[in-house]
Design a protein around this motif. Structure first.
Motif, mmCIF file in Angstrom:
data_model
loop_
_atom_site.group_PDB
_atom_site.id
_atom_site.type_symbol
_atom_site.label_atom_id
_atom_site.label_comp_id
_atom_site.label_asym_id
_atom_site.label_seq_id
_atom_site.Cartn_x
_atom_site.Cartn_y
_atom_site.Cartn_z
ATOM 1 N N TYR A 17 0.829 -1.207 0.000
ATOM 2 C CA TYR A 17 0.000 0.000 0.000
ATOM 3 C C TYR A 17 0.864 1.258 0.000
ATOM 4 N N ILE A 18 0.346 2.344 -0.591
ATOM 5 C CA ILE A 18 1.080 3.602 -0.633
ATOM 6 C C ILE A 18 0.529 4.628 0.359
ATOM 7 N N ALA A 184 -8.082 -3.069 3.124
ATOM 8 C CA ALA A 184 -8.389 -3.536 1.771
ATOM 9 C C ALA A 184 -8.673 -2.394 0.804
ATOM 10 N N THR A 185 -9.232 -1.306 1.289
ATOM 11 C CA THR A 185 -9.598 -0.202 0.402
ATOM 12 C C THR A 185 -8.555 0.917 0.374
ATOM 13 N N ALA A 186 -7.431 0.725 1.047
ATOM 14 C CA ALA A 186 -6.359 1.726 0.997
ATOM 15 C C ALA A 186 -5.711 1.722 -0.390
ATOM 16 N N PRO A 187 -5.127 2.846 -0.830
ATOM 17 C CA PRO A 187 -4.552 2.916 -2.184
ATOM 18 C C PRO A 187 -3.280 2.095 -2.332
#
Length: 227
Positions: A17-18, A184-187
């Motif tokens: 993840y970023i 799960a929804t992080a960029p």
């Protein structure tokens, strides 16, 4: 005319993840990595981020080291690299810090987006329409005509994905931070896409370095990693 060398630069967690889901930018890098990124910015002719990153992070996107800026000037270059963003819609506020720090700014957009952004950013940035849609190869051609030799792309995920899917990235710098985000929804660094060569294609690993607790990997996608 020669296109610029395209370097994609990203910091990721161990799980890829970023950023996290919070409103504030999550700090993945450390001081050593930030300084290395500053050096790479100073070596670049232009720095590019997508419009979503400009809106979300509100970055100044500068070379912070006065010594590095002075070296650029001594070499006959502008004090700061050209700052570039890409927007399909033209939805960019003139109040963002991106426009009010550093040197020249450039916006690539569509015909539809250009009508909106040209008026909003009058006197703040040059605006170039690339037609009905944004073609990143044409964007690189235009930067080459402007004399940009090295382009550093700092995000976000949509922008990195566009360069990789089009086979336009010459180099990828990945700083891996020793943490897990797990949302799960992080960029993420890249989005689902059809990439040249598919999953069987291995990139050439040129270097691995430790900057404090961050591991920096340097890949060259246009060279085969197979032996």
């Amino acid at each position: 005319m020669t296109r610029p060398h395209v370097l994609l630069s990203v910091a990721v967690s161990l799980d890829g993840y970023i950023d996290d889901r919070s409103d504030e930018r999550f700090p993945l890098s450390n001081a050593e990595d930030f300084d290395h990124v500053d050096r790479l910015r100073a070596e670049s002719g232009a720095i590019l981020v997508g419009a979503q990153t400009v809106r979300r992070d509100n970055p100044r996107l500068l070379v912070n080291s006065a010594e590095r800026r002075a070296a650029r000037v001594a070499a006959g270059r502008p004090e700061y690299p050209l700052k570039v963003t890409v927007t399909h819609s033209g939805a960019l506020s003139p109040d963002l810090r991106f426009w009010h720090h550093g040197g020249e700014k450039l916006v690539y957009t569509t015909d539809a987006g250009g009508c909106l952004v040209s008026e909003k950013l009058a006197g703040l940035a040059d605006v170039v329409s690339l037609g009905a849609s944004i073609d990143f190869a044409t964007l690189l051609d235009d930067l080459g005509h402007r004399g940009v030799d090295r382009l550093m792309v700092e995000g976000g995920g949509r922008t990195h994905t566009a360069f990789l899917a089009a086979g336009l990235a010459d180099e990828i710098r990945v700083a891996v931070a020793p943490m897990l985000i797990g949302q799960a929804t992080a960029p993420r660094f890249v989005l689902p896409a059809e990439f040249p060569g598919g999953p069987a294609r291995r990139f050439h690993l040129a270097d691995v370095a430790a900057l404090g607790d961050v591991a920096v990997l340097r890949y060259f996608p246009k060279r085969s990693g197979a032996t």
